[in-house]
Design a protein around this motif. Structure first.
Motif, PDB file in Angstrom:
ATOM      1  N   SER A 293       0.666  -1.181   0.111  1.00 24.70           N
ATOM      2  CA  SER A 293       0.059  -0.076   0.020  1.00 24.70           C
ATOM      3  C   SER A 293       0.908   1.367  -0.114  1.00 24.70           C
ATOM      4  O   SER A 293       1.633   1.459   0.803  1.00 24.70           O
ATOM      5  CB  SER A 293      -0.867   0.038   1.067  1.00 24.70           C
ATOM      6  OG  SER A 293      -0.066  -0.251   2.379  1.00 24.70           O
ATOM      7  N   PRO A 294       0.356   2.222  -0.807  1.00 27.31           N
ATOM      8  CA  PRO A 294       1.254   3.472  -0.952  1.00 27.31           C
ATOM      9  C   PRO A 294       1.051   4.452   0.199  1.00 27.31           C
ATOM     10  O   PRO A 294       1.710   5.510   0.311  1.00 27.31           O
ATOM     11  CB  PRO A 294       0.766   4.033  -2.087  1.00 27.31           C
ATOM     12  CG  PRO A 294      -0.239   3.416  -2.520  1.00 27.31           C
ATOM     13  CD  PRO A 294      -0.687   2.200  -2.003  1.00 27.31           C
ATOM     14  N   ARG A 361       6.953  -3.831   5.887  1.00 31.54           N
ATOM     15  CA  ARG A 361       6.088  -4.386   4.890  1.00 31.54           C
ATOM     16  C   ARG A 361       6.339  -5.732   4.366  1.00 31.54           C
ATOM     17  O   ARG A 361       5.465  -6.599   4.019  1.00 31.54           O
ATOM     18  CB  ARG A 361       6.596  -3.572   3.449  1.00 31.54           C
ATOM     19  CG  ARG A 361       6.215  -2.059   3.622  1.00 31.54           C
ATOM     20  CD  ARG A 361       6.413  -1.279   2.417  1.00 31.54           C
ATOM     21  NE  ARG A 361       6.058   0.027   2.360  1.00 31.54           N
ATOM     22  CZ  ARG A 361       5.002   0.517   2.059  1.00 31.54           C
ATOM     23  NH1 ARG A 361       3.831  -0.407   1.646  1.00 31.54           N
ATOM     24  NH2 ARG A 361       4.412   1.875   1.922  1.00 31.54           N
TER      25      ARG A 361
END
Length: 407
Positions: A293-294, A361
């Protein structure tokens, strides 16, 4: 469908609801508990780890106790202990008092979780259709209510005992009244005798139950990842505000409620194997979305997908254990319940260690891989064709009291 079964289902659902609220009130106020007792950061993990370890002991003890007393009686006794232990956590002043309260909570909650799911499996067999997810939906609803009440207490800076006392004062008598309508499947003596006939050795039993134990462990590793790391992940990795970082867990609980509310229909329509496979895939996709996810909003979408996927795995795992061992479902549920706490113990430190040493992440991909392993064990959730001679997942009668678990 008899009124006895309907009342039994409603009373057991309320027990799940009460436990969801109680558990949420404890875990969401851990920082306040730490401040009240002056627990250091080094000592806090010891207290937190002790609860699931003692809960595992309570679950093992429950397996032996239900050979002598009915699960309904055990549940009626241990749920007040859990509620009073919660109040004890909020009312003490010294570390020793906290340790005693948490020890009582852990031991009692192991018996509570095991006995609730024993009765749920028994009722599902008596109903002749999937209802197990509805009980866990009640737990999710209780978790939402408990977390909301905890937010109110924190917002108004209420003392812990002030936050806990009204909840215990309401739930304690209510659960005792509701316990009058619990429904057992059969005599504990009959269960014990049939278990010995059914399982020729403990090795065979464990071999059959092992796939479900692994699924339970992996599901709770994923669940503990969300409950323990979602806020930190959004804030530290995705750069959200502190206020926004509190949202993912609440969203996660709402989506588990939604998924479990619809899950029983899905099992009846498509079968348990298809629902478990879909849940595993959706949960894995959710972890991938979280990992790549950004920004915060996409991350919350990922945690939402995780909740929708994982929510069906645990209830169906208990139900599958009941189908594998129809004459010894109480023992199977008690043993399986231990792996609830194994997953909880492994999940949080595993993700934390990988995040610190590697990347948070990439650490999110570890529970993703473990959840995907469920796909290889999905056949363990299939109906057992040799149980009733016709390939049915449940018996077509709804008799209660004919042997073990209403059969």
């Amino acid at each position: 469908m008899t009124d006895v079964l309907r009342r039994g289902r409603a009373s057991l659902a309320f027990s799940f609801f009460a436990q969801g609220a109680t558990f949420a009130l404890l875990v969401t106020r851990i920082p306040a508990i730490q401040d009240r007792y002056g627990v250091s950061d080094a000592l806090l993990p010891v207290f937190l780890a002790a609860v699931p370890i003692l809960a595992g002991v309570g679950s093992v003890t429950t397996e032996q106790l239900v050979k002598r007393v009915r699960p309904s009686l055990l549940l009626r006794c241990v749920q007040p202990v859990v509620l009073l232990a919660l109040l004890g956590v909020g009312a003490g002043d010294h570390l020793l008092e906290l340790g005693i309260a948490l020890a009582a909570f852990g031991l009692a909650v192991g018996g509570l979780d095991a006995s609730m799911n024993m009765l749920g499996v028994s009722l599902q067999r008596s109903y002749g259709r999937s209802i197990m997810l509805s009980f866990h939906a009640a737990f999710s609803l209780g978790g939402i209510v408990g977390a909301s009440l905890a937010w109110v207490g924190a917002h108004w800076h209420l003392a812990l005992w002030v936050s806990y006392l009204p909840v215990v004062a309401v739930l304690l008598p209510a659960t005792l009244v509701a316990s009058r309508w619990y429904v057992d499947g059969g005599s504990s003596a009959a269960v014990a005798e049939q278990e010995e006939e059914r399982a020729q050795s403990q090795g065979i039993v464990f071999k059959l139950l092992l796939p479900l134990c692994l699924v339970m462990t992996f599901a709770y590793i994923g669940d503990s990842t969300v409950s323990n790391w979602s806020a930190k992940y959004l804030k530290d990795v995705l750069g959200s505000s502190e206020q926004l970082s509190t949202v993912p867990y609440n969203v996660y609980m709402v989506t588990t409620l939604l998924g479990r509310s619809l899950g029983d229909w899905g099992v009846r329509r498509f079968g348990a194997v298809a629902v478990v496979r879909l849940g595993a895939l959706v949960g894995a996709v959710g972890f991938v979305v979280v990992a790549v996810s950004p920004g915060a909003w996409v991350g919350m979408l990922g945690f939402t997908l995780v909740g929708l996927g994982l929510c069906v795995l645990v209830p169906q795992t208990f139900a599958a254990a009941g189908r594998l061992f129809p004459n010894a479902s109480d023992a199977a549920v008690a043993r399986l319940n231990i792996f609830n706490y194994v997953g909880f113990l492994i999940g949080s430190p595993l993700v934390g260690a990988l995040g610190d040493a590697w990347s948070y992440r990439w650490a999110m991909l570890v529970p993703m891989l473990l959840v995907l392993v469920t796909l290889f064990y999905a056949r363990s959730f299939a109906p057992q064709p040799d149980r009733y001679g016709g390939g049915h997942e449940w018996p077509r009668t709804a008799d209660v009291g004919r042997g073990s678990n209403g059969l």
